[in-house]
Design a protein around this motif. Structure first.
Motif, PDB file in Angstrom:
ATOM      1  N   THR A 142       0.855  -1.185   0.000  1.00  0.00           N
ATOM      2  CA  THR A 142       0.000   0.000   0.000  1.00  0.00           C
ATOM      3  C   THR A 142       0.892   1.236   0.000  1.00  0.00           C
ATOM      4  O   THR A 142       2.077   1.163   0.334  1.00  0.00           O
ATOM      5  CB  THR A 142      -0.926   0.017   1.230  1.00  0.00           C
ATOM      6  N   ASN A 143       0.315   2.352  -0.369  1.00  0.00           N
ATOM      7  CA  ASN A 143       1.091   3.589  -0.446  1.00  0.00           C
ATOM      8  C   ASN A 143       1.533   4.048   0.944  1.00  0.00           C
ATOM      9  O   ASN A 143       0.816   3.835   1.924  1.00  0.00           O
ATOM     10  CB  ASN A 143       0.270   4.680  -1.132  1.00  0.00           C
ATOM     11  N   PRO A 144       2.692   4.692   1.022  1.00  0.00           N
ATOM     12  CA  PRO A 144       3.194   5.153   2.323  1.00  0.00           C
ATOM     13  C   PRO A 144       2.541   6.464   2.765  1.00  0.00           C
ATOM     14  O   PRO A 144       3.210   7.456   3.027  1.00  0.00           O
ATOM     15  CB  PRO A 144       4.698   5.311   2.077  1.00  0.00           C
ATOM     16  N   THR A 145       1.219   6.448   2.818  1.00  0.00           N
ATOM     17  CA  THR A 145       0.451   7.591   3.313  1.00  0.00           C
ATOM     18  C   THR A 145      -0.178   7.179   4.637  1.00  0.00           C
ATOM     19  O   THR A 145      -0.141   5.998   5.004  1.00  0.00           O
ATOM     20  CB  THR A 145      -0.670   7.965   2.322  1.00  0.00           C
ATOM     21  N   VAL A 146      -0.774   8.114   5.329  1.00  0.00           N
ATOM     22  CA  VAL A 146      -1.435   7.779   6.592  1.00  0.00           C
ATOM     23  C   VAL A 146      -2.507   6.720   6.349  1.00  0.00           C
ATOM     24  O   VAL A 146      -2.594   5.716   7.069  1.00  0.00           O
ATOM     25  CB  VAL A 146      -2.045   9.048   7.241  1.00  0.00           C
ATOM     26  N   GLU A 147      -3.309   6.925   5.299  1.00  0.00           N
ATOM     27  CA  GLU A 147      -4.375   5.965   4.992  1.00  0.00           C
ATOM     28  C   GLU A 147      -3.805   4.620   4.547  1.00  0.00           C
ATOM     29  O   GLU A 147      -4.318   3.564   4.922  1.00  0.00           O
ATOM     30  CB  GLU A 147      -5.294   6.513   3.892  1.00  0.00           C
ATOM     31  N   GLY A 148      -2.752   4.674   3.741  1.00  0.00           N
ATOM     32  CA  GLY A 148      -2.116   3.441   3.280  1.00  0.00           C
ATOM     33  C   GLY A 148      -1.524   2.646   4.426  1.00  0.00           C
ATOM     34  O   GLY A 148      -1.626   1.413   4.467  1.00  0.00           O
ATOM     35  N   GLU A 149      -0.912   3.348   5.368  1.00  0.00           N
ATOM     36  CA  GLU A 149      -0.334   2.682   6.539  1.00  0.00           C
ATOM     37  C   GLU A 149      -1.425   2.086   7.426  1.00  0.00           C
ATOM     38  O   GLU A 149      -1.278   0.977   7.940  1.00  0.00           O
ATOM     39  CB  GLU A 149       0.528   3.666   7.343  1.00  0.00           C
ATOM     40  N   ALA A 150      -2.517   2.822   7.598  1.00  0.00           N
ATOM     41  CA  ALA A 150      -3.636   2.311   8.403  1.00  0.00           C
ATOM     42  C   ALA A 150      -4.230   1.065   7.752  1.00  0.00           C
ATOM     43  O   ALA A 150      -4.552   0.082   8.435  1.00  0.00           O
ATOM     44  CB  ALA A 150      -4.704   3.386   8.571  1.00  0.00           C
ATOM     45  N   THR A 151      -4.352   1.101   6.442  1.00  0.00           N
ATOM     46  CA  THR A 151      -4.876  -0.046   5.707  1.00  0.00           C
ATOM     47  C   THR A 151      -3.938  -1.241   5.856  1.00  0.00           C
ATOM     48  O   THR A 151      -4.384  -2.369   6.109  1.00  0.00           O
ATOM     49  CB  THR A 151      -5.058   0.315   4.218  1.00  0.00           C
ATOM     50  N   ALA A 152      -2.645  -0.994   5.723  1.00  0.00           N
ATOM     51  CA  ALA A 152      -1.652  -2.064   5.865  1.00  0.00           C
ATOM     52  C   ALA A 152      -1.716  -2.670   7.265  1.00  0.00           C
ATOM     53  O   ALA A 152      -1.657  -3.896   7.423  1.00  0.00           O
ATOM     54  CB  ALA A 152      -0.253  -1.520   5.577  1.00  0.00           C
ATOM     55  N   HIS A 153      -1.858  -1.828   8.269  1.00  0.00           N
ATOM     56  CA  HIS A 153      -1.935  -2.322   9.649  1.00  0.00           C
ATOM     57  C   HIS A 153      -3.173  -3.206   9.840  1.00  0.00           C
ATOM     58  O   HIS A 153      -3.095  -4.273  10.458  1.00  0.00           O
ATOM     59  CB  HIS A 153      -1.954  -1.147  10.634  1.00  0.00           C
ATOM     60  N   TYR A 154      -4.284  -2.774   9.303  1.00  0.00           N
ATOM     61  CA  TYR A 154      -5.533  -3.545   9.413  1.00  0.00           C
ATOM     62  C   TYR A 154      -5.358  -4.922   8.770  1.00  0.00           C
ATOM     63  O   TYR A 154      -5.738  -5.945   9.342  1.00  0.00           O
ATOM     64  CB  TYR A 154      -6.668  -2.773   8.737  1.00  0.00           C
ATOM     65  N   ILE A 155      -4.770  -4.936   7.581  1.00  0.00           N
ATOM     66  CA  ILE A 155      -4.573  -6.197   6.862  1.00  0.00           C
ATOM     67  C   ILE A 155      -3.550  -7.073   7.580  1.00  0.00           C
ATOM     68  O   ILE A 155      -3.695  -8.296   7.644  1.00  0.00           O
ATOM     69  CB  ILE A 155      -4.169  -5.918   5.399  1.00  0.00           C
ATOM     70  N   GLN A 156      -2.530  -6.448   8.139  1.00  0.00           N
ATOM     71  CA  GLN A 156      -1.525  -7.197   8.897  1.00  0.00           C
ATOM     72  C   GLN A 156      -2.184  -7.942  10.058  1.00  0.00           C
ATOM     73  O   GLN A 156      -1.874  -9.109  10.310  1.00  0.00           O
ATOM     74  CB  GLN A 156      -0.454  -6.246   9.422  1.00  0.00           C
TER      75      GLN A 156
END
Length: 197
Positions: A142-156
């Motif tokens: 995911t993109n290294p944006t706040v939203e991208g990081e939040a999305t990555a964390h959720y999926i993790q």
């Protein structure tokens, strides 16, 4: 006074990303003045794509078939799953020629303010896929944006439930980049992600 039909065409071009009023006007007049054949071809291609292209039922990438070529391919690794935000991310990764696994396309990122939650990103589909047990590594791209990081964390967190190894694309200084021109956020990521040599 400009024709309402021409105004409608200009307004239609303005719907495209990065096309402002001037560019839209230029495109409209370009097609109408001397390139009507090209205009018909463009209109036909757009109409055809809108009618024929949908989403892969397995990875949500754009596809003319129910299962896209990536998912149907026997030559791709089925134990790796790369999570991306958009179909253009898939194109970029494929152009690198490095990755040979499967994809899952979110079609965006988590954004509660915009009403985009897990369901809109197809995360229930992803959860079902992870539950099948075939995926050994989940690559978060995911993109290294706040939203991208939040999305990555959720999926993790989802992947952890299924004991799946999770990796994240490296972030930091681009090849050939000079430190004095690197922004502090990127430099911070590079320091945080440093590894032994």
């Amino acid at each position: 006074m400009q024709s309402p039909v021409i105004n409608e065409l200009i307004d239609a071009f303005k719907l495209l990303p990065t096309i402002g009023p001037k560019s839209a006007q230029r495109l409209a007049y370009f097609l109408l003045q001397n390139h009507q054949q090209d205009g018909h071809r463009l209109a036909s291609a757009i109409e055809s794509a809108l009618e024929k292209v949908g989403y892969c039922q397995q990875c949500r990438n754009l596809s003319e078939t129910e299962i896209c070529g990536f998912c149907a391919s026997k030559s791709r690794q089925t134990d790796q799953l790369c999570i991306v935000e958009t179909p253009t991310d898939v194109v970029a990764i494929e152009q690198s020629g490095i990755y040979k696994g499967q994809y899952f396309v979110l079609m965006g990122h988590l954004s509660p303010i915009d009403g985009i939650g897990p369901d809109e990103l197809g995360l229930p589909i992803l959860r079902d896929r992870l539950a099948q047990g075939e995926i050994q590594e989940l690559i978060l791209a995911t993109n290294p944006t706040v939203e991208g990081e939040a999305t990555a964390h959720y999926i993790q967190q989802m992947a952890i439930e299924f004991n799946i190894s999770v990796t994240r694309l490296a972030q930091g200084i681009p090849l050939g980049g000079e430190l004095e021109y690197i922004d502090s956020g990127t430099l911070g990521q590079a320091f945080a992600g440093r590894k032994a040599v």
